[in-house]
Design a protein around this motif. Sequence first.
Motif, short mmCIF file in Angstrom:
data_model
loop_
_atom_site.label_atom_id
_atom_site.label_comp_id
_atom_site.label_asym_id
_atom_site.label_seq_id
_atom_site.Cartn_x
_atom_site.Cartn_y
_atom_site.Cartn_z
N GLN A 1 0.77 -1.25 0.34
CA GLN A 1 -0.07 0.09 -0.48
C GLN A 1 1.14 0.62 0.19
O GLN A 1 1.16 2.14 -0.69
CB GLN A 1 -0.90 0.08 1.25
N LEU A 2 1.97 1.50 0.75
CA LEU A 2 3.27 2.35 0.79
C LEU A 2 3.41 2.28 -0.66
O LEU A 2 3.46 4.06 -1.18
CB LEU A 2 3.64 2.28 2.20
N LEU A 3 4.08 1.89 -1.20
CA LEU A 3 5.02 1.68 -2.63
C LEU A 3 3.91 2.22 -3.09
O LEU A 3 3.87 3.52 -4.68
CB LEU A 3 5.10 0.43 -2.87
N THR A 4 2.27 1.92 -3.16
CA THR A 4 1.18 1.69 -4.47
C THR A 4 0.81 3.34 -4.49
O THR A 4 0.97 4.38 -5.39
CB THR A 4 -0.02 0.93 -4.36
N ASN A 5 1.19 4.53 -3.17
CA ASN A 5 0.90 5.87 -3.24
C ASN A 5 2.27 6.73 -3.11
O ASN A 5 1.64 7.92 -3.95
CB ASN A 5 0.63 5.69 -1.22
N GLN A 6 3.48 6.21 -2.61
CA GLN A 6 4.17 6.23 -3.45
C GLN A 6 4.85 6.19 -5.21
O GLN A 6 5.63 7.50 -5.65
CB GLN A 6 5.59 5.81 -2.70
N TRP A 7 4.84 5.81 -6.12
CA TRP A 7 4.50 6.43 -7.67
C TRP A 7 4.06 6.91 -8.13
O TRP A 7 4.58 7.38 -9.00
CB TRP A 7 3.41 4.72 -7.82
N GLN A 8 2.75 7.32 -7.78
CA GLN A 8 2.50 8.86 -8.03
C GLN A 8 2.85 10.12 -8.08
O GLN A 8 3.99 10.61 -8.22
CB GLN A 8 1.16 8.80 -7.40
N ARG A 9 4.32 9.97 -6.44
CA ARG A 9 4.54 10.92 -6.04
C ARG A 9 6.16 11.11 -6.60
O ARG A 9 6.73 11.95 -7.22
CB ARG A 9 4.31 11.38 -4.54
N LEU A 10 6.57 9.53 -6.79
CA LEU A 10 7.60 9.71 -7.37
C LEU A 10 7.47 10.32 -8.87
O LEU A 10 8.86 10.73 -9.89
CB LEU A 10 7.92 8.42 -7.88
N LEU A 11 6.64 9.51 -9.57
CA LEU A 11 6.52 10.17 -11.37
C LEU A 11 6.11 11.35 -11.45
O LEU A 11 7.03 12.20 -11.72
CB LEU A 11 4.86 9.26 -11.55
N GLU A 12 5.47 11.96 -9.99
CA GLU A 12 5.30 13.98 -9.89
C GLU A 12 6.51 14.66 -9.62
O GLU A 12 7.30 15.46 -11.11
CB GLU A 12 4.33 13.94 -8.98
#
Length: 249
Positions: free
Chosen positions: A208-219
């Motif tokens: 769940q943590l990695l899923t939430n981080q993907w969008q931020r990493l792409l940004e």
Amino acid sequence: MARGNHSYQTCPVCSLSRRAGDMMDGGLVRPPIVELIRQKSPQWSPADSICLSCVNRFRADYVEDILEKDKGELSKLEEEVVTSLRDQEDILAENINPEFDRQLTFGERMADKIAEFGGSWSFILSFGLVLLLWIALNSFLMARHPFDPYPYILLNLVLSCLAALQAPIIMMSQNRQEARDRLRAEHDYRVNLKAELEIRLLHGKIDQLLTNQWQRLLEIQKIQMEMMARPHGPAPRALPKPAEGNQAT
């Protein structure tokens, strides 16, 4: 306002005079950066221009906020794991031998001691020495009046009685050892089951943590690409919208 061959504009955010080439149209700023600028400078709007220094500064602040938020989520994850462990049963891993030994009776303890001594080199050497002394006494030292002459019938009787008593004592000790091993196996099963459940819980939270981080990493990656795309030179400006009269023609 012009100075020399360059035209200058005042940045509405930092209120500093900048060259026109160092200014950027607010419509080209990414929406998350726009929200951050509006929070810290409410007088600015996307219709205004902004200098590249302010844009880069707010980009860095945005990336820093994302990293701080990720760090906070990681700390929250650790806290949730600790809380889940605290809310469930106490730690299952423990040494069961002291509790098992306290439940033994005096006879069971004595049987364990005898079985332990009967399976040691001390017993073998001492018993061999007794046999040699028995044979020496009845064959040489007391040859005229032996108390157990050859073929040592009394010695055979003693050995038979010793074997008859030693066998059930050893079996009693083995039965208790088997019960101890069974209890240890059940305890290990509970510990392994709890560890497996906790690992599954951690896997779910990490996913769940990695899923939430993907969008931020792409940004963050998009912001970095924008910062690397125009390291020098004037910033592009948004094209003006054509007037309605021109569209009609």
